[in-house]
Design an enzyme around this catalytic site. Structure first.
Site, PDB file in Angstrom:
ATOM      1  N   CYS A  15       0.832  -1.201   0.000  1.00 47.98           N
ATOM      2  CA  CYS A  15       0.000   0.000   0.000  1.00 47.98           C
ATOM      3  C   CYS A  15       0.867   1.252   0.000  1.00 47.98           C
ATOM      4  CB  CYS A  15      -0.911   0.022   1.230  1.00 47.98           C
ATOM      5  SG  CYS A  15      -1.787  -1.513   1.555  1.00 47.98           S
ATOM      6  N   GLY A  43      -1.092   0.872  -5.143  1.00 44.90           N
ATOM      7  CA  GLY A  43      -2.385   0.262  -4.869  1.00 44.90           C
ATOM      8  C   GLY A  43      -3.481   0.854  -5.714  1.00 44.90           C
ATOM      9  N   ASN A 120       0.722   0.579   6.001  1.00 45.36           N
ATOM     10  CA  ASN A 120       1.268  -0.242   4.926  1.00 45.36           C
ATOM     11  C   ASN A 120       2.153  -1.307   5.554  1.00 45.36           C
ATOM     12  OD1 ASN A 120       2.499  -1.328   2.603  1.00 45.36           O
ATOM     13  ND2 ASN A 120       4.072   0.261   2.603  1.00 45.36           N
ATOM     14  N   GLY A 121       1.864  -2.569   5.269  1.00 43.31           N
ATOM     15  CA  GLY A 121       2.718  -3.623   5.790  1.00 43.31           C
ATOM     16  C   GLY A 121       1.975  -4.893   6.103  1.00 43.31           C
ATOM     17  N   TYR A 264      11.157  -3.207  -7.863  1.00 43.24           N
ATOM     18  CA  TYR A 264       9.837  -3.170  -8.490  1.00 43.24           C
ATOM     19  C   TYR A 264       8.880  -2.123  -7.953  1.00 43.24           C
ATOM     20  CZ  TYR A 264       5.183  -4.757  -9.932  1.00 43.24           C
ATOM     21  OH  TYR A 264       3.915  -4.813 -10.423  1.00 43.24           O
TER      22      TYR A 264
END
Length: 471
Positions: A15, A43, A120-121, A264
């Site tokens: 995210c 996202g 996020n995670g 990426y």
């Protein structure tokens, strides 16, 4: 032990988070909107914004739902989000089809007031922390770790002097990867896991401070990049400025920044932990050219993450670089589509080969990764159908052999093509004329002196993984 079913689908969260606090009292919703737009690559399934006015009585206004940022928000909805303090979020996959229920930011009202949290995670002990809460009466609306984190912060706040103290006490219980931004009535708080697995940085513009997953989001709103939040650091932004608690900061050599951010996830114009992402990918391409030379006429990169690595390969090999693909920018990343059938169908509408560029040529195709192999095989077919005489594949990451438990979409072993097939077998399966992966010992060259996590390639995780989630 019973297996945690959150991991059976192979869908882990990746995210983007964003926070803003304008000391002059100006509304921040539009800045958060543009910040999230710059983080859209992280996202595309759900997004949200929550704001509060620091001069009012602890009221948080939120808007969130499934879709892209410009699908969920309009000029009218942004105008309705009044407040000079707020947080935003983009998420790539709604859990178990609950759509807006799992969309963030999560807003909670509790005995000490209100909080809005963007996260996020992935917590490796999330199931245990959730069980602790449910046994004392907590009710959950989603499978998202953000609820677990929010409830633990709320409970710790009862016995803490302030919100940052509650966040710190909650951190002591949390194991895993996370970057969190929290809006309390008069504070913006940012926190990063002690290993630094997830990125978070600080920016400033005029009288406003910002927190963002990537520096590209700061650039998008004209903010100056100040610095990265250190792994384990708790940053508190108030009208008095920035305060920092570094009592949980680890020694540099123990950190484990996610290597996949550089390969990426991150946008190439971002700088994460003092390393330029674009430059990192150029270095990766040059390393590939040194490790896997081949006679060819053209080097091409698979958009978007493979482009810089392809340029690096061209520079390292002396073979001309070319643009072989037209990308439809309105199609989300195939790597992060929730279902395999969606990944396969998306490739054909996402990319179109420029036949006049590749016809009659021996092509080196550089991509960032091969996970399941389906996408790569389809692109090779497209190149050969367009007239390429040979397609040599070079991959700027090592083979994926192990699942990631820290939020990256690397699924269970049974669908990782490299887990059960040799490099030669994969080359044949995807229809390539040759195949070369980034060598493990060359990864360090691409990120300077950063200590990184490469567990998805080596199986060496920076922390113990509970047995109930091991694949």
């Amino acid at each position: 032990m019973q297996k945690d079913n959150r991991f059976e689908s192979g869908l882990h969260e990746e995210c983007g988070v964003f926070g803003a606090y304008d000391f002059s009292g100006q509304d921040v919703a539009s800045s958060i909107y543009y910040g999230l737009f710059a983080l859209q690559h992280r996202g595309q399934q759900t997004c949200g914004i929550a704001v509060t006015d620091t001069s009012a009585k602890m009221k948080i206004t939120a808007k969130k739902g499934p879709g892209l940022v410009n699908d969920v928000f309009s000029e009218e909805t942004i105008e309705e989000l009044k407040g000079n303090l707020g947080v935003g979020h983009v998420q790539y996959s709604a859990d178990k089809g609950k759509g807006s229920v799992s969309a963030q930011p999560l807003v909670i009202n509790y005995v000490k007031g209100t909080l809005a949290i963007s996260y996020n995670g992935s917590l490796v002990n999330g199931a245990d922390l959730k069980d602790e809460l449910t046994r004392t009466g907590a009710i959950f609306q989603s499978e998202n770790d953000s609820e677990v984190i929010a409830y633990h912060i709320a409970r710790e706040r009862i016995n803490s002097k302030n919100v940052q103290g509650a966040v710190k006490n909650a951190m002591k219980k949390m194991q895993g990867a996370y970057a969190i931004v929290v809006a309390s009535p008069r504070k913006l708080i940012g926190v990063r896991d002690p290993y630094g697995l997830k990125p978070l940085c600080i920016g400033k513009a005029d009288d406003a401070y910002f927190l963002a997953s990537e520096s590209c989001a700061l650039s998008a709103i004209g903010a100056e990049f100040i610095r990265d939040v250190e792994p384990g650091e708790i940053v508190s932004i108030t009208k008095d400025g920035i305060a920092s608690d570094k009592s949980m900061v680890m020694e540099k050599e123990k950190r484990a920044h996610c290597i996949f951010e550089y390969i990426y996830f991150a946008r190439p114009d971002s700088v994460i932990d003092n390393m330029n992402v674009y430059h990192s990918r150029i270095l990766a391409g040059k390393a590939l050219a040194k490790s896997y030379p081949v006679e060819a006429d053209l080097v091409v990169g698979v958009p978007d993450s493979g482009i810089a690595a392809a340029k690096g390969y061209a520079e390292g090999s002396g073979i001309p670089y070319g643009i072989a693909f037209h990308k439809n920018s309105y199609v989300g990343r195939t790597f992060i589509k929730p279902k395999q059938s969606q990944r396969e169908s998306s490739v054909k509408i996402k990319l179109n080969v420029l036949s006049e560029v590749v016809k009659g040529k021996r092509v080196i195709m550089v991509d960032d990764s091969i996970v399941r192999g389906t996408t790569c095989a389809n692109i090779i077919k497209m190149l050969k159908a367009a007239g390429a005489t040979e397609v040599h594949v070079r991959v700027s990451s090592p083979p994926f052999l192990y699942p990631c438990y820290f939020g990256t979409d690397v699924p269970s072993n049974e669908v990782l093509i490299a887990h059960s097939h040799s490099q030669e077998e994969i080359c044949e399966m995807i229809g390539a004329d040759s195949l070369g992966y980034m060598e493990l010992d060359k990864l360090q060259e691409t990120v300077g002196d950063i200590c990184y996590c490469d567990a998805c390639f080596t199986g060496k995780y920076p922390m113990a993984i509970p047995e109930n989630i091991i694949e």
